[in-house]
Design a protein around this motif. Structure first.
Motif, short mmCIF file in Angstrom:
data_model
loop_
_atom_site.label_atom_id
_atom_site.label_comp_id
_atom_site.label_asym_id
_atom_site.label_seq_id
_atom_site.Cartn_x
_atom_site.Cartn_y
_atom_site.Cartn_z
N PRO A 55 34.58 34.15 45.06
CA PRO A 55 34.95 34.56 43.70
C PRO A 55 33.88 35.42 43.03
O PRO A 55 34.21 36.37 42.31
CB PRO A 55 35.12 33.23 42.96
N ALA A 56 32.60 35.12 43.27
CA ALA A 56 31.54 35.93 42.67
C ALA A 56 31.62 37.37 43.17
O ALA A 56 31.53 38.32 42.38
CB ALA A 56 30.18 35.31 42.98
N LEU A 59 34.69 39.09 41.69
CA LEU A 59 34.51 39.43 40.28
C LEU A 59 33.69 40.71 40.13
O LEU A 59 34.07 41.62 39.39
CB LEU A 59 33.83 38.28 39.53
N THR A 133 38.38 29.01 46.01
CA THR A 133 37.98 28.02 45.00
C THR A 133 38.77 26.73 45.18
O THR A 133 38.21 25.63 45.11
CB THR A 133 38.20 28.60 43.58
N SER A 150 32.46 26.78 39.42
CA SER A 150 33.78 27.19 39.90
C SER A 150 34.77 27.31 38.74
O SER A 150 35.65 28.18 38.76
CB SER A 150 34.30 26.23 40.96
N GLN A 153 34.00 30.58 37.07
CA GLN A 153 34.53 31.67 37.89
C GLN A 153 36.04 31.79 37.73
O GLN A 153 36.57 32.90 37.66
CB GLN A 153 34.19 31.44 39.36
#
Length: 171
Positions: A55-56, A59, A133, A150, A153
């Protein structure tokens, strides 16, 4: 001298578009490759907390994708709405100076292609990180700090998804 600024500005703005388009398109491929590598490393190592890096990555690269896409669209709008009419006045042209900028927006199937591209973008930058996630949430190694990260995120991904949908409505 004022008349010379418009063509120079066009050359400057328009020359950045191909580079931006290539960069934007490569972001999608890099995102998928990075996510695949992280999932493979997670499967081999048995450390589900590594999944939170997907997810990081999505993003950061998703926002970068949106910024570049916005600038590409802005260049097109500038050429279509400002530069074309201005050059038409200066040259007394009878037809659109940059006809492609208007024509390609009316080609059959454009709406379907835009929707499909939005679906691909949402899959790569929203669905894929949310699957990672969710897999983390279902793992037995949840720690409070990682759970909090999480959740943050997830909120950021929701905003990113909203921006992708918002961008599609304006296109």
């Amino acid at each position: 001298m004022r008349h010379l600024r418009t063509p120079c500005r066009f050359a400057s703005d328009r020359s950045t578009a191909p580079g931006r388009i290539g960069f934007r398109d490569n972001l999608l491929y890099f995102t998928l490759a990075a996510a695949t590598a992280i999932v493979a490393i997670t499967a081999q190592s048995g450390q589900p907390q590594l999944l939170l890096s997907v997810p990081a990555i999505c993003l950061i690269l998703g926002w970068t994708y949106l910024v570049n896409d916005g600038k590409i669209s802005a260049i097109g709008r500038y050429v279509r709405d400002r530069l074309g009419p201005r050059l038409g006045e200066l040259t007394s042209a009878y037809s659109a100076v940059f006809g492609w900028e208007t024509y390609h927006r009316n080609v059959a199937g454009r709406t379907v292609r835009k929707r499909l591209q939005t679906a691909v973008d949402l899959f790569a930058y929203l669905v894929l990180p949310m699957v990672c996630t969710t897999a983390f949430w279902c793992s037995p190694v949840i720690q409070p700090l990682l759970l909090l990260a999480s959740l943050g995120q997830t909120l950021a991904l929701a905003v990113l998804g909203w921006q992708f949908l918002r961008r599609r409505e304006r296109a």
